[in-house]
Design a protein around this motif. Structure first.
Motif, PDB file in Angstrom:
ATOM      1  N   LEU A  12      21.402  24.369  35.352  1.00 46.87           N
ATOM      2  CA  LEU A  12      21.236  25.507  34.858  1.00 46.87           C
ATOM      3  C   LEU A  12      21.467  26.743  36.020  1.00 46.87           C
ATOM      4  CD1 LEU A  12      18.084  24.917  32.880  1.00 46.87           C
ATOM      5  CD2 LEU A  12      20.412  25.595  31.895  1.00 46.87           C
ATOM      6  N   ALA A  69      16.085  30.121  20.306  1.00 48.17           N
ATOM      7  CA  ALA A  69      15.401  29.244  21.587  1.00 48.17           C
ATOM      8  C   ALA A  69      13.897  29.223  21.099  1.00 48.17           C
ATOM      9  CB  ALA A  69      15.459  29.953  22.888  1.00 48.17           C
ATOM     10  N   LYS A  71      10.489  28.324  23.753  1.00 47.25           N
ATOM     11  CA  LYS A  71      10.230  28.179  24.988  1.00 47.25           C
ATOM     12  C   LYS A  71       8.806  27.871  24.929  1.00 47.25           C
ATOM     13  CE  LYS A  71       9.432  31.743  27.702  1.00 47.25           C
ATOM     14  NZ  LYS A  71       9.580  32.713  28.503  1.00 47.25           N
ATOM     15  N   MET A  91      13.115  24.935  27.634  1.00 45.89           N
ATOM     16  CA  MET A  91      13.471  25.906  26.536  1.00 45.89           C
ATOM     17  C   MET A  91      14.293  24.936  25.869  1.00 45.89           C
ATOM     18  SD  MET A  91      15.044  29.765  27.267  1.00 45.89           S
ATOM     19  CE  MET A  91      14.030  30.694  28.558  1.00 45.89           C
ATOM     20  N   LEU A  93      16.857  24.865  22.356  1.00 47.32           N
ATOM     21  CA  LEU A  93      17.822  25.663  21.764  1.00 47.32           C
ATOM     22  C   LEU A  93      18.275  24.972  20.383  1.00 47.32           C
ATOM     23  CD1 LEU A  93      19.609  28.208  21.625  1.00 47.32           C
ATOM     24  CD2 LEU A  93      21.699  26.652  22.355  1.00 47.32           C
ATOM     25  N   PHE A 105      16.820  22.608  27.878  1.00 41.96           N
ATOM     26  CA  PHE A 105      17.100  23.087  29.261  1.00 41.96           C
ATOM     27  C   PHE A 105      15.820  22.989  30.117  1.00 41.96           C
ATOM     28  CE2 PHE A 105      20.132  26.298  26.710  1.00 41.96           C
ATOM     29  CZ  PHE A 105      21.136  25.557  26.987  1.00 41.96           C
ATOM     30  N   ASP A 107      14.414  23.959  32.703  1.00 41.82           N
ATOM     31  CA  ASP A 107      14.719  24.844  33.624  1.00 41.82           C
ATOM     32  C   ASP A 107      13.511  25.090  34.675  1.00 41.82           C
ATOM     33  OD1 ASP A 107      12.812  26.093  31.760  1.00 41.82           O
ATOM     34  OD2 ASP A 107      13.775  28.013  32.003  1.00 41.82           O
ATOM     35  N   LEU A 111      15.156  30.253  33.577  1.00 43.09           N
ATOM     36  CA  LEU A 111      15.822  31.203  32.608  1.00 43.09           C
ATOM     37  C   LEU A 111      14.772  32.085  32.336  1.00 43.09           C
ATOM     38  CD1 LEU A 111      17.345  28.500  30.189  1.00 43.09           C
ATOM     39  CD2 LEU A 111      18.364  29.775  32.106  1.00 43.09           C
ATOM     40  N   ASP A 306      14.753  34.899  25.213  1.00 43.41           N
ATOM     41  CA  ASP A 306      14.723  33.675  25.459  1.00 43.41           C
ATOM     42  C   ASP A 306      15.907  33.221  24.313  1.00 43.41           C
ATOM     43  OD1 ASP A 306      12.601  33.442  27.162  1.00 43.41           O
ATOM     44  OD2 ASP A 306      11.216  33.261  25.515  1.00 43.41           O
ATOM     45  N   THR A 307      16.018  33.664  23.343  1.00 41.06           N
ATOM     46  CA  THR A 307      17.030  33.292  22.316  1.00 41.06           C
ATOM     47  C   THR A 307      18.486  33.909  22.952  1.00 41.06           C
ATOM     48  OG1 THR A 307      15.827  32.890  20.279  1.00 41.06           O
ATOM     49  CG2 THR A 307      18.232  33.962  20.220  1.00 41.06           C
ATOM     50  N   ALA A 310      19.249  31.615  26.328  1.00 43.68           N
ATOM     51  CA  ALA A 310      19.700  30.403  25.876  1.00 43.68           C
ATOM     52  C   ALA A 310      20.900  30.054  25.270  1.00 43.68           C
ATOM     53  CB  ALA A 310      18.586  29.678  25.067  1.00 43.68           C
ATOM     54  N   SER A 311      21.344  31.157  24.329  1.00 47.74           N
ATOM     55  CA  SER A 311      22.760  31.310  23.741  1.00 47.74           C
ATOM     56  C   SER A 311      23.617  31.439  24.766  1.00 47.74           C
ATOM     57  CB  SER A 311      22.654  32.332  22.719  1.00 47.74           C
ATOM     58  OG  SER A 311      21.385  32.174  21.692  1.00 47.74           O
TER      59      SER A 311
END
Lengths: 326, 326
Positions: A12, A69, A71, A91, A93, A105, A107, A111, A306-307, A310-311
């Motif tokens: 990431l 997302a 999380k 996270m 997605l 993810f 992470d 993130l 977060d969304t 992540a997108s």
């Protein structure tokens, strides 16, 4: 079923960094928040007292994004005793049209770190004075460093002032900020002179008593308060919040529960709903209109960020990670 | 950081099945729930109306388990139109001492399916009459099949009666139950005679009006109501709940919000807190004490079951799955 992509923290870090593109992505998330149709349920929070730990889960559906997302953020505060970081997590997605898992993810909070710092830069973009020579930061952790790094993308300050309870940690933080930004950085032992000399201050502490009081405010100051994310925390005195020319929330409903708005409302100093950052970005509410104004932005962290991040990762990841044929 | 194990649904099906060992695992989870110290926050629920979808997140910390599960359950009800299942999702297993992610189970709801069915078998173990020749089931979906399969492990009935709104689906369901259990299975077109002939009935529907009314109850009957898991659903009339000799909840706080208890309390027919299944298992509350009693168990589904099944998978998985060096 479609394949699922798994990325580690190292992968990431290769895909996304804290740069202007990431700041733009987070700004777009906040703009979408102002557009309506966002669904952002209250944070799911579970404390595991025996282990001095807690887990928070955030999610948000944002119209215009193909995915959303979810999380998971564990914080286990005895981990450093056994050589592990306190914060970690992941996270997920998911498709906003089918609910299918698209990617995981792993992470460890990376993130979250960059989307949180990027929100500080977004706040500065819309609320900080144009001319910003000196930036201050309260706190000496990861976010103290990343907030200054993100701010420098938006307002390339020359000098950074760092305050923390532990002078050695403050010195290490100042050195890291200088290395990351190229600005000079020095430690201050008192908060009042730090605020006085700064055109922008970011508060990044877990303080439970206000650090910045109304008497410290001065014309041409912007404050981003991002430390308080729980009911018991506060960094800005209610009177300071009330005295600002403009006070902006990332999300009013969250700030009223776990941000600075909570204390100000409890003190009877904040009637009505302040504007949200997304509304300022979208032009639905005014931002800074005069270089002499005092502005404050209250960031509690939103599922929309977060969304958005992540997108962004999904759009950029190419062939990275491990593919699971589910 | 420790390695993280990723398992697909196919791999998970090889690791755990709906058998007596799984029923024991779920029984242990409910027993732990009665032991105190369990932390089970309210379900996080997000609706995405544009996509006719919703996502639920459940978690529970259970003392005595090394890990805790966090389960993400999306339901997107237009998926069948494009050839995808409505329900999917995953479970994450985290360490209860460090919060680190240990495993991600991409189960598409499989683990939920078997832990839900296993709870029905646990309820039967403690509440059903010993002699059980005829079992009935309302509903014709996955849980109708799995509940009868799980029940047969515990009470090997000879005959199964199946009711559903769609007779063709009911016939397919009856055939599957016969194949899985070896019992004979037949379709009933009316609910009242089905209940009359059965010693145990499991309700597995999304009904929003009661299907079983007080006049259908008879001595020596046990009902497990597992269909209602939302505020608007109900399968058992409040008067039937009140008329039972013993009414047991999986979790009172959940049943009061989204189980049969909700309607009974609203009708003023259920004062005080009924016992929980875990208390019955632990011997803290009486189970069935007479073969002629009428008993009802209300199952809304608990995070404890997820933590129990995920921990069971972790203990059994051996070398299965993909290892991610995080």
């Amino acid at each position: 079923m479609p394949d699922i992509r798994i990325l580690t923290e190292a992968q990431l870090r290769d895909v996304v960094a804290l740069d202007r593109e990431t700041v733009d992505v987070i700004e777009n998330g906040f703009r979408a928040l102002a557009g309506g149709g966002v669904v952002m349920p209250p944070v799911l929070s579970m404390a595991i007292e025996e282990a001095h730990g807690e887990v928070d889960v955030k999610t948000a559906y944002v119209p215009g994004f193909d995915g959303f997302a979810l999380k998971v953020s564990p914080g286990f505060f005895d981990n450093p005793k056994i050589g592990l970081p306190s914060l970690n997590g992941l996270m997920i997605l998911l498709s906003a049209t089918t609910g299918l898992v698209q990617a995981v993810f792993l992470d460890n909070g990376y993130l979250t770190d960059i989307r949180t710092a990027a929100a500080g830069a977004v706040a500065a973009r819309h609320l900080a004075p144009e001319d910003l020579a000196v930036a201050g930061v309260l706190g000496t952790g990861v976010q103290a460093r990343l907030q200054m790094q993100a701010l420098h993308l938006e307002r390339p300050f020359d000098r950074c002032l760092v305050w923390g309870r532990d002078p050695q940690r403050a010195a290490a933080c100042a050195a890291d900020i200088a290395a990351a930004t190229g600005a000079s950085a020095e430690v201050m032992t008192e908060i009042a002179p730090l605020v006085k000399q700064s055109q922008l201050v970011v508060t990044t502490t877990p303080a439970t008593e206000p650090l910045i009081t109304a008497d410290m405010l001065h014309g041409g100051l912007h404050i981003t308060a991002m430390g308080s994310d729980q009911g018991g925390k506060t960094e800005i005195a209610p009177e300071a919040l009330a005295a600002a020319d403009l006070y902006v929330c990332d999300r009013v409903s969250q700030c009223a529960l776990m941000g600075e708005l909570r204390g100000a409302r409890a003190a009877g100093l904040m009637a009505g709903d302040p504007p949200e950052l997304g509304a300022v970005i979208a032009g639905q509410a005014p931002g800074r209109s005069d270089p002499r104004q005092v502005t404050i932005c209250d960031l509690t962290g939103t599922g929309v960020q977060d969304t958005a991040i992540a997108s962004h990762v999904a759009a950029r990841l190419g062939e990275a990670g491990t593919v699971i044929h589910a």
